[in-house]
Scaffold this active site. Sequence first.
Site, PDB file in Angstrom:
ATOM      1  N   THR A 101      44.772  34.548  41.432  1.00  0.00           N
ATOM      2  CA  THR A 101      45.467  33.350  40.941  1.00  0.00           C
ATOM      3  C   THR A 101      46.956  33.492  41.253  1.00  0.00           C
ATOM      4  O   THR A 101      47.475  34.605  41.250  1.00  0.00           O
ATOM      5  CB  THR A 101      45.268  33.248  39.413  1.00  0.00           C
ATOM      6  OG1 THR A 101      43.907  32.927  39.164  1.00  0.00           O
ATOM      7  CG2 THR A 101      46.150  32.187  38.778  1.00  0.00           C
ATOM      8  N   ARG A 134      33.437  24.399  35.128  1.00  0.00           N
ATOM      9  CA  ARG A 134      34.213  25.297  34.248  1.00  0.00           C
ATOM     10  C   ARG A 134      35.714  25.139  34.546  1.00  0.00           C
ATOM     11  O   ARG A 134      36.125  25.125  35.698  1.00  0.00           O
ATOM     12  CB  ARG A 134      33.777  26.749  34.482  1.00  0.00           C
ATOM     13  CG  ARG A 134      34.548  27.784  33.650  1.00  0.00           C
ATOM     14  CD  ARG A 134      35.679  28.407  34.447  1.00  0.00           C
ATOM     15  NE  ARG A 134      36.300  29.549  33.743  1.00  0.00           N
ATOM     16  CZ  ARG A 134      37.406  30.147  34.157  1.00  0.00           C
ATOM     17  NH1 ARG A 134      38.006  29.756  35.267  1.00  0.00           N
ATOM     18  NH2 ARG A 134      37.917  31.149  33.492  1.00  0.00           N
ATOM     19  N   GLY A 193      44.299  36.148  34.760  1.00  0.00           N
ATOM     20  CA  GLY A 193      43.363  37.051  34.100  1.00  0.00           C
ATOM     21  C   GLY A 193      42.144  36.285  33.631  1.00  0.00           C
ATOM     22  O   GLY A 193      41.882  35.173  34.106  1.00  0.00           O
ATOM     23  N   GLY A 242      40.387  33.857  32.008  1.00  0.00           N
ATOM     24  CA  GLY A 242      40.879  32.600  31.460  1.00  0.00           C
ATOM     25  C   GLY A 242      40.396  32.248  30.062  1.00  0.00           C
ATOM     26  O   GLY A 242      41.149  31.675  29.272  1.00  0.00           O
TER      27      GLY A 242
HETATM   28  N1  ASP Z   1      42.917  32.853  34.967  1.00  0.00           N
HETATM   29  C1  ASP Z   1      42.076  32.389  36.034  1.00  0.00           C
HETATM   30  C2  ASP Z   1      40.908  31.658  35.453  1.00  0.00           C
HETATM   31  O1  ASP Z   1      40.356  32.120  34.476  1.00  0.00           O
HETATM   32  C3  ASP Z   1      41.567  33.484  36.903  1.00  0.00           C
HETATM   33  C4  ASP Z   1      42.561  34.544  37.293  1.00  0.00           C
HETATM   34  O2  ASP Z   1      43.718  34.457  36.932  1.00  0.00           O
HETATM   35  O3  ASP Z   1      42.179  35.505  37.970  1.00  0.00           O
HETATM   36  O4  ASP Z   1      40.525  30.661  35.990  1.00  0.00           O
END
Ligand code: ASP
Length: 342
Positions: free
Chosen positions: A208, A236, A260, A262
């Site tokens: 991300t 989602r 992270g 989410g």
């Molecule tokens: N936070 C993002 C999500 O959950 C994924 C990520 O940051 O790696 O969609």
Amino acid sequence: MKNMMHNSFHYFSKILIICFSFMWLAGESLLAENPYAIVIHGGAGNIAPESLSPEQIEEYNLKLAEALSAAEDILKVGGTSLDAVETATRILEDSPLFNAGKGAVFNITGNNELDASIMCGETHNAGAVAGISTVKNPISAARKVMENSPHVLLTGRGAETFAYEQGLDIVDPGYFFDQRRWNQYREFIRNQVNRSRSYLDENIKMGTVGAVALDMHGNIAAGTSTGGMVGKRYGRIGDSPIIGAGNYASNLSCGVSGTGHGEYFIRNMVAYDIAARMLYKEQSLQDAAFHVIREKLVEQGANGGIIAIDKEGNVVMEFNTTAMFRGFVKSTGEKGVWIFEE
Ligand code: ASP
């Protein structure tokens, strides 16, 4: 008489020129004295240093540096934090290296559904899009929602139609196909069948992107953009487009962009929690971020990190994983890009 008028006009115009020069000089020195800063991330995860080759590390570092320098070009001449955040994020979105825009991961049905958001710390305006598959740069769609609609969050077809009406670049969903991501998806499906790896395998959910900036006018902005998590259910929506969860900005406290798992970031309102701790508990940005990322999330078994800037221009990059692609530039001349823990 004519001569008198001419003299007074001459005198008056001289005073005007002197006044304008003072105003210009005052403006220039204000710009020169006020700090600016930009910090970016390209995702956090538990990856082993040996899993990236020196060439790959170089590739990531160069792309992070390119995004930082484009944003700094805007900030150093008095440009806005919103422009800096959008520009840096677009560069990361256009790169297949990160899980956003071109490099977005595949969901369970083998499609890409992208989320993004942006927030202005001066006005507390915000815009976000979620579950979109045809907009080349979701961060720009989020900004259009913020600036040209009365809404905060648009999803799916509605968001795509709005982006089209706003004149943004629309692409065929096939634009987001990337062989490396497809291999990742196939591996995910195989592991699901064998039940050998969990849905949230750390190695496959990184990437991300996000940016937070403070401009010379004292305004903070934050943006986050993602493809979400590999193999997520279709429909989602993660934390990235949720204001307060994966993104928040307020000139009263700080700007935050997260990455992270989410679902935990939403349940804990991670970005807003950090800002609120500063505002109500008078914690420093560093203390607030440490508590939320290194204590609260860790107690819950949640992985991730944040980048943030406060109104003084302090930069924080906190993560509870082994790595987070990240970097910053400050008007003081301090700068750098990193992947693993220092
Ligand atoms: N936070 C993002 C999500 O959950 C994924 C990520 O940051 O790696 O969609």
